[in-house]
Design a protein around this motif. Structure first.
Motif, PDB file in Angstrom:
ATOM      1  N   ASP A  26       0.852  -1.196   0.000  1.00 12.15           N
ATOM      2  CA  ASP A  26       0.000   0.000   0.000  1.00 12.15           C
ATOM      3  C   ASP A  26       0.885   1.242   0.000  1.00 12.15           C
ATOM      4  O   ASP A  26       1.743   1.412   0.868  1.00 12.15           O
ATOM      5  N   ILE A  27       0.685   2.108  -0.990  1.00 20.73           N
ATOM      6  CA  ILE A  27       1.545   3.278  -1.168  1.00 20.73           C
ATOM      7  C   ILE A  27       1.452   4.250   0.015  1.00 20.73           C
ATOM      8  O   ILE A  27       2.367   5.025   0.262  1.00 20.73           O
ATOM      9  N   ALA A  28       0.362   4.149   0.787  1.00 22.64           N
ATOM     10  CA  ALA A  28       0.208   5.027   1.951  1.00 22.64           C
ATOM     11  C   ALA A  28       1.316   4.795   2.978  1.00 22.64           C
ATOM     12  O   ALA A  28       1.662   5.691   3.737  1.00 22.64           O
ATOM     13  N   TYR A  29       1.885   3.586   3.002  1.00 21.59           N
ATOM     14  CA  TYR A  29       2.955   3.259   3.959  1.00 21.59           C
ATOM     15  C   TYR A  29       4.339   3.589   3.427  1.00 21.59           C
ATOM     16  O   TYR A  29       5.301   3.623   4.182  1.00 21.59           O
ATOM     17  N   VAL A  30       4.469   3.773   2.117  1.00 20.90           N
ATOM     18  CA  VAL A  30       5.796   3.918   1.510  1.00 20.90           C
ATOM     19  C   VAL A  30       6.315   5.338   1.680  1.00 20.90           C
ATOM     20  O   VAL A  30       5.673   6.300   1.290  1.00 20.90           O
ATOM     21  N   ASP A  31       7.490   5.430   2.292  1.00 21.20           N
ATOM     22  CA  ASP A  31       8.135   6.718   2.532  1.00 21.20           C
ATOM     23  C   ASP A  31       9.167   7.019   1.447  1.00 21.20           C
ATOM     24  O   ASP A  31       9.329   8.148   1.035  1.00 21.20           O
ATOM     25  N   LYS A  86       6.811   3.566   6.503  1.00 15.90           N
ATOM     26  CA  LYS A  86       6.605   4.266   7.772  1.00 15.90           C
ATOM     27  C   LYS A  86       5.178   3.974   8.233  1.00 15.90           C
ATOM     28  O   LYS A  86       4.261   4.722   7.936  1.00 15.90           O
ATOM     29  N   PRO A  87       5.001   2.845   8.941  1.00 22.23           N
ATOM     30  CA  PRO A  87       3.671   2.521   9.461  1.00 22.23           C
ATOM     31  C   PRO A  87       3.258   3.531  10.521  1.00 22.23           C
ATOM     32  O   PRO A  87       4.115   4.093  11.195  1.00 22.23           O
ATOM     33  N   GLU A  88       1.964   3.733  10.677  1.00 18.03           N
ATOM     34  CA  GLU A  88       1.368   4.757  11.537  1.00 18.03           C
ATOM     35  C   GLU A  88       2.288   5.304  12.638  1.00 18.03           C
ATOM     36  O   GLU A  88       2.957   6.288  12.448  1.00 18.03           O
ATOM     37  N   GLN A  89       2.270   4.663  13.789  1.00 16.61           N
ATOM     38  CA  GLN A  89       3.004   5.197  14.947  1.00 16.61           C
ATOM     39  C   GLN A  89       4.400   4.608  15.078  1.00 16.61           C
ATOM     40  O   GLN A  89       5.120   4.926  16.013  1.00 16.61           O
ATOM     41  N   SER A 144       0.998  -4.395   8.749  1.00 16.26           N
ATOM     42  CA  SER A 144       0.970  -4.578  10.198  1.00 16.26           C
ATOM     43  C   SER A 144       1.305  -6.019  10.574  1.00 16.26           C
ATOM     44  O   SER A 144       1.949  -6.266  11.595  1.00 16.26           O
ATOM     45  N   GLY A 145       0.916  -6.989   9.753  1.00 17.53           N
ATOM     46  CA  GLY A 145       1.275  -8.388  10.004  1.00 17.53           C
ATOM     47  C   GLY A 145       2.768  -8.643   9.860  1.00 17.53           C
ATOM     48  O   GLY A 145       3.366  -9.365  10.644  1.00 17.53           O
ATOM     49  N   ILE A 146       3.364  -8.009   8.861  1.00 24.23           N
ATOM     50  CA  ILE A 146       4.805  -8.161   8.623  1.00 24.23           C
ATOM     51  C   ILE A 146       5.612  -7.593   9.794  1.00 24.23           C
ATOM     52  O   ILE A 146       6.572  -8.202  10.241  1.00 24.23           O
ATOM     53  N   ILE A 147       5.235  -6.401  10.281  1.00 26.30           N
ATOM     54  CA  ILE A 147       6.069  -5.757  11.284  1.00 26.30           C
ATOM     55  C   ILE A 147       5.762  -6.207  12.706  1.00 26.30           C
ATOM     56  O   ILE A 147       6.630  -6.129  13.565  1.00 26.30           O
ATOM     57  N   SER A 148       4.544  -6.697  12.961  1.00 29.47           N
ATOM     58  CA  SER A 148       4.204  -7.032  14.346  1.00 29.47           C
ATOM     59  C   SER A 148       4.699  -8.414  14.745  1.00 29.47           C
ATOM     60  O   SER A 148       4.814  -8.721  15.914  1.00 29.47           O
ATOM     61  N   ASP A 149       4.993  -9.243  13.775  1.00 29.51           N
ATOM     62  CA  ASP A 149       5.381 -10.616  14.064  1.00 29.51           C
ATOM     63  C   ASP A 149       6.727 -10.664  14.773  1.00 29.51           C
ATOM     64  O   ASP A 149       7.725 -10.334  14.257  1.00 29.51           O
TER      65      ASP A 149
END
Length: 149
Positions: A26-31, A86-89, A144-149
């Motif tokens: 998702d392009i919204a996450y891409v910095d 750059k995920p949300e927080q 979120s699944g990729i980074i939270s694991d």
């Protein structure tokens, strides 16, 4: 005005290749998307973390998407890129991919949600769905699944 209300919700995805597979982020996450550079190893981290890079003074951890998705080891080539997300927080994170292809726009009807295996939670943790674009299929990454694991 009526036309706008009837439009499907669309999302844009950066299409990255890992081997012969295509994945959408998702392009919204891409910095940022950067060329391969020296990755400094960090001891005692998960095997899929390659280390850190210094990007304009910011230290960014880099994860191998191939290792995270349990694919065979790939070669670093001139096409290899690090996608900075750059995920949300959360702090920035680099995702190492074989190649960045293009940006595609998919509507809700172009995306098939992943059906979960009965009782298995990990089936859809990394992929939220499969997008149909022209004559190809693109697995849509669950950031979120990729980074939270």
């Amino acid at each position: 005005m009526a036309e706008i209300e009837n439009m499907d919700e669309t999302k844009q995805y950066i299409v990255a290749k890992l081997g012969s597979e295509q994945y959408g982020i998702d392009i919204a996450y891409v910095d940022n998307i950067v060329r391969m550079q020296k990755i400094t190893r960090v001891p005692k981290t998960q095997p899929y973390f390659l280390g850190v890079i210094n990007l304009r003074g910011e230290i960014i951890p880099v994860m191998s998407m191939r290792d995270k998705l349990e694919m065979e080891e790939g070669e670093i080539t001139g096409s290899t890129r690090i996608i900075i997300i750059k995920p949300e927080q959360n702090a920035s994170l680099g995702l190492l991919v074989d190649e960045v292809r293009e940006v595609v726009t998919l509507s809700e009807e172009d995306v098939e949600k992943v059906a979960y295996d009965n009782g298995r939670e990990d089936t859809g943790i990394y992929v939220t769905g499969v997008g149909k674009y022209k004559d190809t299929l693109i697995s849509l990454i669950n950031i979120s699944g990729i980074i939270s694991d």
